[in-house]
Design an enzyme around this catalytic site. Sequence first.
Site, PDB file in Angstrom:
ATOM      1  N   HIS A 106      16.860 -39.925  12.727  1.00  0.00           N
ATOM      2  CA  HIS A 106      17.372 -41.371  13.215  1.00  0.00           C
ATOM      3  C   HIS A 106      16.130 -42.332  13.499  1.00  0.00           C
ATOM      4  O   HIS A 106      16.105 -43.489  13.101  1.00  0.00           O
ATOM      5  CB  HIS A 106      18.134 -41.251  14.553  1.00  0.00           C
ATOM      6  CG  HIS A 106      19.658 -41.108  14.281  1.00  0.00           C
ATOM      7  ND1 HIS A 106      20.351 -41.761  15.004  1.00  0.00           N
ATOM      8  CD2 HIS A 106      20.233 -40.240  13.601  1.00  0.00           C
ATOM      9  CE1 HIS A 106      21.662 -41.241  14.657  1.00  0.00           C
ATOM     10  NE2 HIS A 106      21.465 -40.521  13.815  1.00  0.00           N
ATOM     11  N   SER A 132       9.762 -44.969  17.703  1.00  0.00           N
ATOM     12  CA  SER A 132      10.206 -45.975  18.540  1.00  0.00           C
ATOM     13  C   SER A 132      11.736 -45.582  18.977  1.00  0.00           C
ATOM     14  O   SER A 132      12.191 -46.246  19.966  1.00  0.00           O
ATOM     15  CB  SER A 132      10.555 -47.128  17.345  1.00  0.00           C
ATOM     16  OG  SER A 132      11.385 -46.925  16.362  1.00  0.00           O
TER      17      SER A 132
END
Length: 325
Positions: free
Chosen positions: A67, A77
């Site tokens: 992901h 992030s």
Amino acid sequence: MEKNTSQTIFSNFFLLLLLSSCVSAQLRTGFYQNSCPNVETIVRNAVRQKFQQTFVTAPATLRLFFHDCFVRGCDASIMIASPSERDHPDDMSLAGDGFDTVVKAKQAVDSNPNCRNKVSCADILALATREVVVLTGGPSYPVELGRRDGRISTKASVQSQLPQPEFNLNQLNGMFSRHGLSQTDMIALSGAHTIGFAHCGKMSKRIYNFSPTTRIDPSINRGYVVQLKQMCPIGVDVRIAINMDPTSPRTFDNAYFKNLQQGKGLFTSDQILFTDQRSRSTVNSFANSEGAFRQAFITAITKLGRVGVLTGNAGEIRRDCSRVN
């Protein structure tokens, strides 16, 4: 005139080669050899300790890495606390044990005075991913390092960036190819579902309401349907988790592909790899040879780890993985 044209074509070709090799040249094994030489051992020990507490560590960390890399590149992030990527519905189902694995490994690395604030969260996630693969019986592989941590993480950036359970082969190939990953890479990475889990709400349509004319997806094994209905009965909490590999869910092996041959892919996007003639031969190859799958997975996970990375002076080395410096 022809000479100038040939020189221009050659120059452009050389520039393309240079650009394509730029990322892999900046990422390298042994990146921390001088600044934190024991980083891989430190991360390995931290991940092993977490894994001993709960098996969920393995699938959660693997999924977290995927992901992260598919949204803004492999820059950790995904680790940044809300408001961030984690607020998007596609990320809200990420298990907390994956995040905790990275946090624990980061703490272990930074507890070493020689390593403090020198190793990125993005690299720690990449290393942790390798460790959970190994801990579940999968292949070991060298991890290229040198990633920097991103400073931007938004809910909006996740939209349409991650494969969905109902995707067909064209949609899967289109999404993966945007990141330089081939169909073979996509199938090999899908093999990580051998230790994965999913929630009832993500697959119930296949066994209860597939289409206006067909309640059950015709591509799914009828015996498997019975098992799934027992685990995910009508009205059950959609967050209930079930294994994606019904035969050896705690072992990183090629059983996922053997299951596809029998119509036991949990998602449409799993089973389509076998039902579509364009990808069936690769599924059969991986089902027949665990060695072929393992080698293809090493190639694919290495390429995945290069997607959109920040290197050099870009980004930062986050002191706390959950927030920018």
